[in-house]
Scaffold this active site. Structure first.
Site, PDB file in Angstrom:
ATOM      1  CD  GLU A 111      -1.393  -0.191   3.699  1.00  0.00           C
ATOM      2  OE1 GLU A 111      -1.770   1.103   4.228  1.00  0.00           O
ATOM      3  OE2 GLU A 111      -1.876  -1.083   3.778  1.00  0.00           O
ATOM      4  CG  ASN A 131       1.606  -3.635  10.913  1.00  0.00           C
ATOM      5  OD1 ASN A 131       1.957  -4.411   9.973  1.00  0.00           O
ATOM      6  ND2 ASN A 131       0.356  -2.766  10.707  1.00  0.00           N
ATOM      7  CB  SER A 186      -7.636  -2.407   6.707  1.00  0.00           C
ATOM      8  OG  SER A 186      -6.870  -2.475   7.984  1.00  0.00           O
ATOM      9  CB  THR A 205      -9.487  -0.920  14.656  1.00  0.00           C
ATOM     10  OG1 THR A 205      -9.067   0.085  14.089  1.00  0.00           O
ATOM     11  CG2 THR A 205      -7.985  -1.825  14.696  1.00  0.00           C
ATOM     12  NE  ARG A 224     -18.382   3.574  15.077  1.00  0.00           N
ATOM     13  CZ  ARG A 224     -19.286   3.032  14.716  1.00  0.00           C
ATOM     14  NH1 ARG A 224     -19.742   1.810  15.253  1.00  0.00           N
ATOM     15  NH2 ARG A 224     -20.302   3.416  13.591  1.00  0.00           N
ATOM     16  CB  CYS A 274      -1.836  -5.538   5.929  1.00  0.00           C
ATOM     17  SG  CYS A 274      -1.558  -4.090   6.637  1.00  0.00           S
ATOM     18  NE  ARG A 293      -9.193 -10.355  22.027  1.00  0.00           N
ATOM     19  CZ  ARG A 293      -9.987  -9.378  22.043  1.00  0.00           C
ATOM     20  NH1 ARG A 293      -9.429  -8.035  21.546  1.00  0.00           N
ATOM     21  NH2 ARG A 293     -11.520  -9.479  22.116  1.00  0.00           N
ATOM     22  CB  SER A 345       2.284   0.084  15.037  1.00  0.00           C
ATOM     23  OG  SER A 345       1.587   0.681  14.478  1.00  0.00           O
ATOM     24  CG  HIS A 361      -1.865  -8.475   9.356  1.00  0.00           C
ATOM     25  ND1 HIS A 361      -0.709  -7.702   8.900  1.00  0.00           N
ATOM     26  CD2 HIS A 361      -2.511  -7.342   9.859  1.00  0.00           C
ATOM     27  CE1 HIS A 361      -0.603  -6.610   9.210  1.00  0.00           C
ATOM     28  NE2 HIS A 361      -1.736  -6.310   9.679  1.00  0.00           N
ATOM     29  CE  LYS A 363      -0.255  -6.437  25.398  1.00  0.00           C
ATOM     30  NZ  LYS A 363      -1.160  -5.510  26.168  1.00  0.00           N
TER      31      LYS A 363
END
Length: 351
Positions: free
Chosen positions: A80, A266, A296, A201, A199, A112, A243, A153, A234, A239
């Site tokens: 990108e 990133n 995204s 993401t 909100r 990404c 997760r 990041s 990715h 975090k």
């Protein structure tokens, strides 16, 4: 079966710590580091962009396996942050590594996951017999506005995979994708920095797509988390992928070797692919890998991969390993970082 014949990565050696960025903006560095689990990020030099990163990654792949570049029938570069709005990065890479004039070439965009979309297309072309080898690259010099959360990041780096049927070091057993119209992150034409709908993401974008794609792949392959030696996702920060791994039932030993964001940030289109490259640096025959990218906008590509006996025949040290690139560091302060990233404009707009 088609798969990865060779691979190579490139990570710029310049690094900046979140402590230094936080110092400039009056933020609490411990809050930043604990919140996103990033300890440093890579910074491209003034003469580095997606084209140079892609070329270096491709050359490193060719160092590990002596393939005649003229047998590479397709090059797809996902990013990108292509250096040109109109002029393909793929042809620059092709010319630099010496491919033939008869070539499928294009630049891909899907945030990404543009690089993994290239992997899927190259695999399909190899499977169909259209080409013998194909080169898929994911690379970025990602952007973050001064003072924005992304500045902690957004980094730079990339990875190249040459895919074919002969002498594969890792067979791609299956691949699938999911996609939806989710406004989590975007950058309009001509804008220097992206915007993000905070909100959207997490759950609606990253976790929904990554978790769904991973579950779909395990259902297709009739596997469970315990059947994989490695898993890589990715990595927009440190975090989210940890997760996601825990939500799916994976353990730290399965994802730690591919988790690079805490050390390099990133790399966007290069993120999952570079994590997979790190796993290939240390994997052994028979290792089973689940790899899931995310882009995204939004979508995910999932891959079920098995490492073959040929991995032991390859001298992986003929090109820099991820470990070596992580050790090759030159630290910069915010002033140098801002200069290198062209965030400082002087005079009448001269950078």
């Amino acid at each position: 079966m088609s798969g990865i014949v060779t691979y190579g990565s490139y990570i710029p050696r310049y690094r900046i710590k979140p402590d230094e960025i936080a110092r400039v903006w009056g933020e609490n560095p411990d809050h930043i580091k604990n919140g996103i689990y990033i300890l440093s990020k890579s910074v491209p030099a003034p003469d580095e962009d997606v084209a140079t990163i892609s070329v270096e990654a491709a050359r490193n792949a060719l160092k590990r396996k002596k393939i005649d570049p003229k047998e590479i029938g397709a090059i797809y570069v996902g990013s990108e942050s292509h250096p040109y709005a109109v002029k393909p990065t793929a042809t620059i890479v092709g010319s630099a590594i010496g491919v033939d004039f008869s070539l499928f070439a294009a630049d891909y965009e899907f945030a990404c996951k543009a690089g993994t979309a290239g992997m899927q297309n190259v695999k399909a072309m190899v499977d169909s017999g259209m080409i013998k080898y194909g080169l898929a690259i994911g690379a970025d010099t990602s952007q973050g506005a001064p003072g924005d959360a992304l500045e902690y990041s957004a980094s730079a780096g990339g990875t190249a995979f040459i895919i074919g049927k002969d002498d594969t070091i890792a067979e791609i057993n299956s691949t699938l994708s999911v996609a939806s119209d989710t406004p989590d992150f975007w950058r309009r034409e001509g804008q220097p920095y992206p915007s993000h709908g905070e909100r959207f993401t997490g759950e609606p974008a990253y976790f929904r797509h990554v978790i769904t794609a991973a579950k779909m792949m395990m259902e297709r392959m009739e596997t469970q988390p315990k059947d994989y030696d490695y898993v890589v996702f990715h990595q927009p920060n440190g975090k989210f992928p940890t997760r996601a791994a825990k939500m799916l039932g994976f353990e730290e030993k399965q994802y730690k070797d591919g988790l690079l964001t805490p050390y390099i940030g990133n790399t966007y289109s290069g993120s999952m692919m570079t994590g997979l490259s790190s796993i290939l640096d240390v994997s052994k025959p028979g290792d089973h890998i689940l790899a899931v990218s995310f882009g995204s906008g939004a979508g995910s590509d999932a891959f079920d991969i098995t490492v073959t006996d040929r991995i032991e025949e390859m001298d992986r040290n003929r090109a820099p390993t991820i470990k070596k690139m992580l050790e090759n560091v030159k630290w910069v302060d915010y002033a140098i970082y801002a200069k290198y990233k062209k965030k400082i404009i002087v005079g009448d707009g001269i950078e």
